[in-house]
Design a protein around this motif. Sequence first.
Motif, PDB file in Angstrom:
ATOM      1  N   VAL A  82       0.853  -0.986  -0.003  1.00  0.00           N
ATOM      2  CA  VAL A  82       0.097   0.024   0.017  1.00  0.00           C
ATOM      3  C   VAL A  82       0.942   1.539  -0.008  1.00  0.00           C
ATOM      4  O   VAL A  82       1.620   1.342   0.830  1.00  0.00           O
ATOM      5  N   GLY A  83       0.753   2.222  -0.978  1.00  0.00           N
ATOM      6  CA  GLY A  83       1.445   3.244  -1.172  1.00  0.00           C
ATOM      7  C   GLY A  83       1.100   4.281  -0.221  1.00  0.00           C
ATOM      8  O   GLY A  83      -0.298   4.600  -0.127  1.00  0.00           O
ATOM      9  N   ALA A  84       1.864   4.978   0.393  1.00  0.00           N
ATOM     10  CA  ALA A  84       1.357   6.000   1.231  1.00  0.00           C
ATOM     11  C   ALA A  84       0.709   7.254   0.320  1.00  0.00           C
ATOM     12  O   ALA A  84       1.351   7.759  -0.494  1.00  0.00           O
ATOM     13  N   ILE A  85      -0.481   7.735   1.194  1.00  0.00           N
ATOM     14  CA  ILE A  85      -0.987   9.102   0.537  1.00  0.00           C
ATOM     15  C   ILE A  85       0.028  10.047   0.653  1.00  0.00           C
ATOM     16  O   ILE A  85       0.421  10.378   1.622  1.00  0.00           O
ATOM     17  N   ALA A  86       0.072  10.857  -0.446  1.00  0.00           N
ATOM     18  CA  ALA A  86       1.077  12.021  -0.372  1.00  0.00           C
ATOM     19  C   ALA A  86       0.438  13.148  -1.093  1.00  0.00           C
ATOM     20  O   ALA A  86      -0.355  13.068  -2.191  1.00  0.00           O
ATOM     21  N   VAL A  87       0.615  14.563  -0.266  1.00  0.00           N
ATOM     22  CA  VAL A  87       0.095  15.636  -1.060  1.00  0.00           C
ATOM     23  C   VAL A  87       1.041  16.762  -1.146  1.00  0.00           C
ATOM     24  O   VAL A  87       2.077  16.795  -0.544  1.00  0.00           O
ATOM     25  N   ALA A  88       0.959  17.409  -2.652  1.00  0.00           N
ATOM     26  CA  ALA A  88       2.022  18.270  -2.828  1.00  0.00           C
ATOM     27  C   ALA A  88       1.114  19.675  -3.337  1.00  0.00           C
ATOM     28  O   ALA A  88       0.415  19.359  -4.207  1.00  0.00           O
ATOM     29  N   ILE A  89       1.653  20.733  -2.739  1.00  0.00           N
ATOM     30  CA  ILE A  89       1.118  21.961  -3.134  1.00  0.00           C
ATOM     31  C   ILE A  89       2.021  22.768  -4.106  1.00  0.00           C
ATOM     32  O   ILE A  89       3.138  22.881  -4.039  1.00  0.00           O
ATOM     33  N   LYS A  90       1.391  23.385  -5.271  1.00  0.00           N
ATOM     34  CA  LYS A  90       1.944  24.092  -6.102  1.00  0.00           C
ATOM     35  C   LYS A  90       1.234  25.425  -6.264  1.00  0.00           C
ATOM     36  O   LYS A  90      -0.115  25.455  -6.448  1.00  0.00           O
ATOM     37  N   PRO A  91       1.832  26.651  -6.272  1.00  0.00           N
ATOM     38  CA  PRO A  91       3.429  26.918  -5.901  1.00  0.00           C
ATOM     39  C   PRO A  91       3.538  26.523  -4.399  1.00  0.00           C
ATOM     40  O   PRO A  91       2.667  26.514  -3.874  1.00  0.00           O
TER      41      PRO A  91
END
Length: 318
Positions: free
Chosen positions: A141-150
Amino acid sequence: MALQLIFGSCCFGQSVLSLSSASGQPGEPVTLNISFDTTYPGKAAALQWTLNSPSSEVASFNAVAGPAAASAQKSLYCANQTCLLAGINSNTLSTGVVAIVTLNLSPTASGNLVIELSNPVEALVNGSDGSITSTNGIVNVGAIAVAIKPSAGSLSAAQSLQLSATVAGTTNSNVTWTINPQVGALSSSGVYTAPALILTPQIVTVTATSAADPSAADSADVDLLPVALTVSPSTISLQPWQTTQFTAQVSNTSNSAVVWSISPALGSISDGKYSAPRRIRKPESVTVTATSVADSTKSASAVIKLVPFPLRGPPPRE
């Protein structure tokens, strides 16, 4: 003397009931196959096994008969974690996929989950048990990740910045947007708008939090820039009747208008053009101030040194 070898129903080796492995995402279903490899061809009448999974990582599971079971007209019955595959005894099971298991992963599932396939039983048509073993499966199970731009930005009063959040490790791309401190406004789609008036420089942190996993979040820092002014020239000396033009440079606002003033009220100023008085009896200093129309708390100043005409001395002696 001849040596006679007699073989019964058992065979060298064991049948194997194996659970496949797969990759999944938190909060989503994942499918595994239970495969059967028998060492008793034409004799396997029924199977039984127990399926165990980490309770905090797997919310539920269900299983259905696989192709090899269906071709032998077998039905699958499951109670709790134990499943029985049975039917008409004369229709024996052959090697192949005997069951398909669907695991419903919890939203917080992560890492490598060991799914145990244990307590296997192989019932033969003659009523005896075959020798059988089982192997486990693993769900990655891949971990959930959040990325904000900019990842960062700068805004002056009333300006806006569109931020976007990418969510990996789940098909649920929804996020909740928040700001800290509560300065300005943030829409549900990630548009941050600076307040109409920024008194001092400060940083607002915008955070996007995964709806699938509240522990997964990312943030961006937004610098709020107050109105700033400079006046040039910063100092100048003038004699009676002389004039000079001052200019005000206004930054961090789209409104560049200023109000000009002088203190003390010696001479006059209009649109930044200062006119010295007709008479200057003694050296004086006048402060010229430009005040922002966009933010009346912001201003900049320059200093004028008023210099009288030099006194005429007596005529030189011959």
